[in-house]
Design an enzyme around this catalytic site. Structure first.
Site, short mmCIF file in Angstrom:
data_model
loop_
_atom_site.label_atom_id
_atom_site.label_comp_id
_atom_site.label_asym_id
_atom_site.label_seq_id
_atom_site.Cartn_x
_atom_site.Cartn_y
_atom_site.Cartn_z
N ASN A 37 45.21 54.19 33.50
CA ASN A 37 45.45 53.36 34.68
C ASN A 37 45.36 51.90 34.26
O ASN A 37 44.30 51.44 33.83
CB ASN A 37 44.38 53.70 35.73
CG ASN A 37 44.51 52.87 36.98
OD1 ASN A 37 45.47 52.12 37.15
ND2 ASN A 37 43.55 53.00 37.88
N PHE A 38 46.46 51.17 34.39
CA PHE A 38 46.46 49.76 33.94
C PHE A 38 45.72 48.85 34.92
O PHE A 38 45.44 47.70 34.61
CB PHE A 38 47.90 49.25 33.79
CG PHE A 38 48.69 49.84 32.65
CD1 PHE A 38 48.20 50.89 31.87
CD2 PHE A 38 49.95 49.35 32.33
CE1 PHE A 38 48.93 51.42 30.81
CE2 PHE A 38 50.70 49.86 31.28
CZ PHE A 38 50.19 50.90 30.51
N LYS A 39 45.45 49.35 36.14
CA LYS A 39 44.81 48.55 37.20
C LYS A 39 45.54 47.22 37.36
O LYS A 39 46.76 47.16 37.22
CB LYS A 39 43.31 48.37 36.91
CG LYS A 39 42.58 49.71 36.85
CD LYS A 39 41.09 49.59 37.03
CE LYS A 39 40.47 50.98 37.08
NZ LYS A 39 39.04 50.98 37.26
N HIS A 93 42.30 55.89 44.97
CA HIS A 93 41.46 55.38 43.90
C HIS A 93 40.25 54.67 44.52
O HIS A 93 40.34 54.13 45.62
CB HIS A 93 42.25 54.42 43.00
CG HIS A 93 41.50 54.08 41.75
ND1 HIS A 93 40.53 53.11 41.70
CD2 HIS A 93 41.55 54.65 40.52
CE1 HIS A 93 40.02 53.08 40.48
NE2 HIS A 93 40.62 53.99 39.74
N GLU A 122 35.64 60.46 39.84
CA GLU A 122 35.17 59.23 39.19
C GLU A 122 34.00 58.65 39.99
O GLU A 122 34.22 58.11 41.08
CB GLU A 122 36.28 58.17 39.17
CG GLU A 122 37.55 58.57 38.49
CD GLU A 122 38.43 57.38 38.18
OE1 GLU A 122 38.89 57.30 37.03
OE2 GLU A 122 38.66 56.53 39.06
N ILE A 147 32.41 53.22 36.91
CA ILE A 147 33.75 52.69 36.63
C ILE A 147 33.64 51.31 35.97
O ILE A 147 32.90 50.45 36.44
CB ILE A 147 34.61 52.63 37.91
CG1 ILE A 147 34.93 54.05 38.38
CG2 ILE A 147 35.87 51.82 37.70
CD1 ILE A 147 35.75 54.13 39.67
N GLY A 205 34.17 55.05 32.61
CA GLY A 205 33.47 54.76 31.36
C GLY A 205 33.97 55.53 30.14
O GLY A 205 33.39 55.41 29.06
N ALA A 243 40.73 53.48 32.16
CA ALA A 243 41.38 52.18 32.27
C ALA A 243 40.86 51.20 31.22
O ALA A 243 41.50 51.00 30.18
CB ALA A 243 41.19 51.61 33.67
N SER A 244 39.68 50.62 31.47
CA SER A 244 39.22 49.49 30.64
C SER A 244 39.14 49.82 29.15
O SER A 244 39.43 48.96 28.31
CB SER A 244 37.87 48.97 31.14
OG SER A 244 36.93 50.02 31.23
O1 G3P Z 1 41.25 54.84 37.19
C1 G3P Z 1 40.42 54.82 36.09
C2 G3P Z 1 39.11 54.27 36.38
O2 G3P Z 1 38.73 53.93 37.64
C3 G3P Z 1 38.07 54.33 35.37
O3 G3P Z 1 38.01 53.03 34.88
O4 G3P Z 1 37.54 51.32 33.27
O5 G3P Z 1 35.87 53.09 33.74
O6 G3P Z 1 37.93 53.66 32.49
P1 G3P Z 1 37.29 52.76 33.51
#
Ligand code: G3P
Length: 225
Positions: A12-14, A96, A144, A149, A184, A205-206
């Site tokens: 997810n590129f957000k 989301h 999630e 997150i 995470g 994402a991150s």
């Molecule tokens: O949609 C993916 C997400 O909400 C998780 O984000 O940055 O923790 O991988 P992240």
């Protein structure tokens, strides 16, 4: 539903600035390279404004980050499932944690998305929510925990039980629904653990978008698949 191979890594590129403008296509191409080299199904969710240009330029699956519960027509500013399909994207996330909807909206959205033969990934913040949205028969549910997150501790380490319990609760309602987990997730070991806990892949994402070397990160993420 369009064919979609699991295990999968959904990136997810957000709305990170790294993926503004050309950044989205650049990152999607890196994901495509790693998917081609490895044979692993890596999907991407660029920001809406880049959806069409990314979906037309890469051969990996592209998802929207959201869809609104509106039919085509007089619906200024809303994102319809038909619009998403016309970009060449294969599906969409909905609900989301950063773009929540109530259950009625989720149900309506799932129906509209399925009517366009798109893949639905409904996010859920808890086992209870996952069970509730399973009643709407999406293709995927992604669990999630919001507090993890964007952090550095993977859900698979911090709260493996939520993954296991989501898998069993969702399968209780409908065995055909696949489960992803996220929050995470950053390494191949996190992905291996997610699969061991019964998930069909991860939504992250991150770990990729903010990585100094997204290619190396992706190569590590797919290592044990
Ligand atoms: O949609 C993916 C997400 O909400 C998780 O984000 O940055 O923790 O991988 P992240």
């Amino acid at each position: 539903m369009t064919k979609f191979k699991t295990p999968t890594i959904v990136v997810n590129f957000k709305a990170y600035q790294e993926v503004d403008g050309e950044g989205s296509l650049r990152l999607a191409k890196i994901c495509e390279d790693v998917a081609k080299e490895s044979g692993v199904n890596i999907a991407v969710c660029p920001p809406m404004v880049e959806l069409g240009s990314v979906a037309r330029a890469v051969s990996i699956p592209v998802f929207s980050q959201n869809a609104d519960p509106h039919a085509p027509g007089s619906a200024t500013g809303w994102i319809t499932a038909s619009m998403i399909r016309s970009t060449g994207s294969v599906g969409t996330l909905i609900n989301h944690s950063e773009h929540r909807s109530d259950n009625r909206t989720i149900e309506e959205s799932v129906e509209l998305i399925k009517a366009e033969d798109l893949i639905t990934i409904v996010c859920a913040e808890s086992v209870r929510k996952a069970r509730e949205v399973a009643a709407f028969s999406p293709d995927f549910i992604a669990v999630e925990p919001p507090e993890l997150i964007g952090g550095d501790i993977s859900v698979t380490t911090a709260n493996p039980l939520i993954v296991e319990d989501t898998v069993s609760s969702v399968k209780d309602v409908n065995k055909k629904i696949s489960v992803l987990c996220g929050a995470g997730v950053k390494t191949g070991k996190d992905v291996a653990k997610a699969l061991e806990l019964g998930a069909d892949g991860v939504l992250l994402a991150s770990g990729v978008v903010k990585s100094k070397d997204p290619k190396a990160t992706l190569q590590d993420l797919i290592k044990y698949i």
